[in-house]
Design an enzyme around this catalytic site. Structure first.
Site, PDB file in Angstrom:
ATOM      1  CB  CYS A  80      15.677  21.425  60.100  1.00 10.53           C
ATOM      2  SG  CYS A  80      15.850  20.226  61.226  1.00 10.53           S
ATOM      3  CB  CYS A 416      35.090  15.410  49.167  1.00 15.05           C
ATOM      4  SG  CYS A 416      36.363  14.366  50.274  1.00 15.05           S
TER       5      CYS A 416
END
Ligand code: SAH
Length: 459
Positions: A80, A416
């Site tokens: 990217c 998480c």
């Protein structure tokens, strides 16, 4: 009192050569110059770099990567163009193998340092075959450069400056069409982007969620107001995009970083999209939590199932159950699964999802896990297995106390944030549980985040 000026081995704004030794929890390179620690974004372990010192504190400082003199064998060119500036991906310059090794080490270090567990080797991270275009959900901030422009993209690293883009290598390509339509609608109808400083303007975020299985797309526009002018035009243009199944606005008039407001108004279509994980179908409405990487979610839940090692006779608690994803995944192998979740809309989804899949041995409760499970415990309700999947801040202490009183055979901890998991596992360790296995799963390739499942067994 001002600290005495001690001589540092480095001087601000000066240039140095240094070697990077480690990668920090935010993906920053860490190395030392004459014993003084410097954090350098974008640098990788084993690299020799030229650095400019940009900030100094007593015990450590920050440097800007000026040049890579000897690159790491794991360095790759980011796919990217905006990877360096964007706050979304921190590790695109690191090979995928390097990312997986980094995450394993990160969990290992945290579990030792915070959890005090030194006798367990964390499993190799379960990675993806294709670690790009994996996300099913995106929240694009909408802003303006101060003129009449509409800027849509992602926040830059550690800031709320928007880097304009319509192509993201971890998102679904269809988002380009969606933000194109919203932008055109805003410009044509003079609908202003929201300004965080002045609290003026209307459109705050564009949110989308895509079902990988049914392809259905839900599009939401978060607004500082109650309605959008000429919304029929927006609806009609969004509907031209294939698979758009529902369009909503979310009202958020607060001065806050929280993205979605609590009020959802459907503008058109279905109030949910349907996805599958394994054999189980799930309806997901806008305010409900749903894992962002469906390919890895199946691997994650399969690990939960494996760790729970159910025979069909067990009573199971699924704490922080969201729309009942894990509950329904385990229901076929249990006597009964009880789920608890704080968001009422998610529990409405969970109940419907049980019906949708013809699953009759689940019960769902709205409330705080710590209160509901403790309350039920006091009424005599016990479980053989407890699954917890809390948000980043981890489990409430009260829930851990109840688990330790209840003494289920197994606790499966899905997390998480390895830091809070390590903290909680340590508490459970003092309350009669031993960690048997720790399995990280790469739910968030290209970023520093890592999901972990741990199995704890009653000693
Ligand atoms: N297990 C689910 C959801 C995990 S995300 C899945 O895999 O999809 C964590 C969930 O915990 C969110 O849905 C959030 O709304 C919920 N939550 C946060 N605090 C809570 C609390 N104190 N008690 C119960 N649920 C809570």
């Amino acid at each position: 009192m001002k600290a005495k000026n001690v001589e540092l081995p480095v001087v601000k704004n000066e240039y140095y050569e240094m070697v990077i030794d480690d990668l920090g929890i935010n993906g920053e390179g860490i190395g030392k110059i004459d014993g003084y620690t410097l954090f350098v974004d974008g640098a990788l372990p084993q690299e020799k770099i030229k650095v400019k010192v940009i900030k100094t504190k007593k015990n450590f400082g920050f440097g800007k990567l000026i040049d890579i003199l000897e690159p790491s064998i794991h360095r790759i060119d980011p796919v990217c163009d905006i990877a360096k500036r964007c706050g979304g991906c921190q590790l695109q310059h690191l090979s995928y193998e390097g990312q997986l090794n980094y995450k394993q080490k990160k969990v290992q270090d945290i579990i030792e340092r915070i959890g005090g567990i030194t006798d367990i080797e964390v499993n190799k991270v379960i990675g993806m075959e294709n670690p790009y275009f994996y996300r099913n959900k995106v929240q694009f901030p909408v802003g303006s450069m101060g003129d009449d422009s509409v800027n849509i993209g992602f926040y830059a690293m550690r800031s709320h400056n928007i880097i304009t883009t319509d192509k993201c290598y971890i998102q679904q390509p269809v988002n380009k069409d969606i933000i194109g339509v919203v932008k055109e609608y805003m410009l044509k109808n003079n609908v202003k982007p929201y300004n965080e400083v002045s609290h003026k303007g209307v459109v705050r975020h564009i949110v989308t969620r895509v079902s990988f299985h049914t392809k259905e797309i839900m599009v939401g526009v978060v607004i500082n107001g109650n309605k959008l002018p000429n919304s029929d035009e927006l609806i009609s243009n969004l509907r031209k995009i294939e698979d758009v199944a529902g369009i909503f606005i979310s009202v958020n008039k607060e001065k806050t970083n929280v993205i979605m407001g609590n009020k959802i108004k459907m503008l058109w279509g279905k109030p949910y999209i349907t996805d599958y994980i394994g054999e189980v179908a799930y309806n997901i409405s806008p305010l409900s939590f749903y894992q962002v990487n469906p390919v890895q979610t199946e691997k994650l839940y399969s690990k939960v199932l494996e760790f729970a090692d159910l025979s069909g006779d067990e009573i199971v608690w699924d704490a922080y159950c969201g729309i009942g994803t894990i509950s329904l995944f385990l229901a076929g192998k249990s006597k009964k699964v009880m789920g608890v979740e704080i968001v009422p809309e998610a529990i409405v989804d969970a109940k419907k999802n049980a019906e949708l899949n013809d699953i009759g041995n689940t019960e769902f409760y709205v409330g705080k896990a710590e209160e509901v499970i403790t309350g039920k415990y006091n009424e005599g309700v016990r479980a053989d297995v407890i699954v917890v999947d809390p948000p980043r801040k981890g489990c409430d202490r009260e829930l851990l106390e109840t688990i330790m009183k209840m003494q289920p055979e197994k606790v499966v901890y899905v997390s998480c944030d390895p830091g809070t998991m390590a903290r909680d596992v340590k508490v459970l360790g003092e309350g009669g549980y031993r960690v048997e296995e720790i399995q990280p799963v790469d739910m968030f390739p290209q970023t520093v985040h890592v999901e972990t499942v741990s199995l704890l067994i009653k000693k």
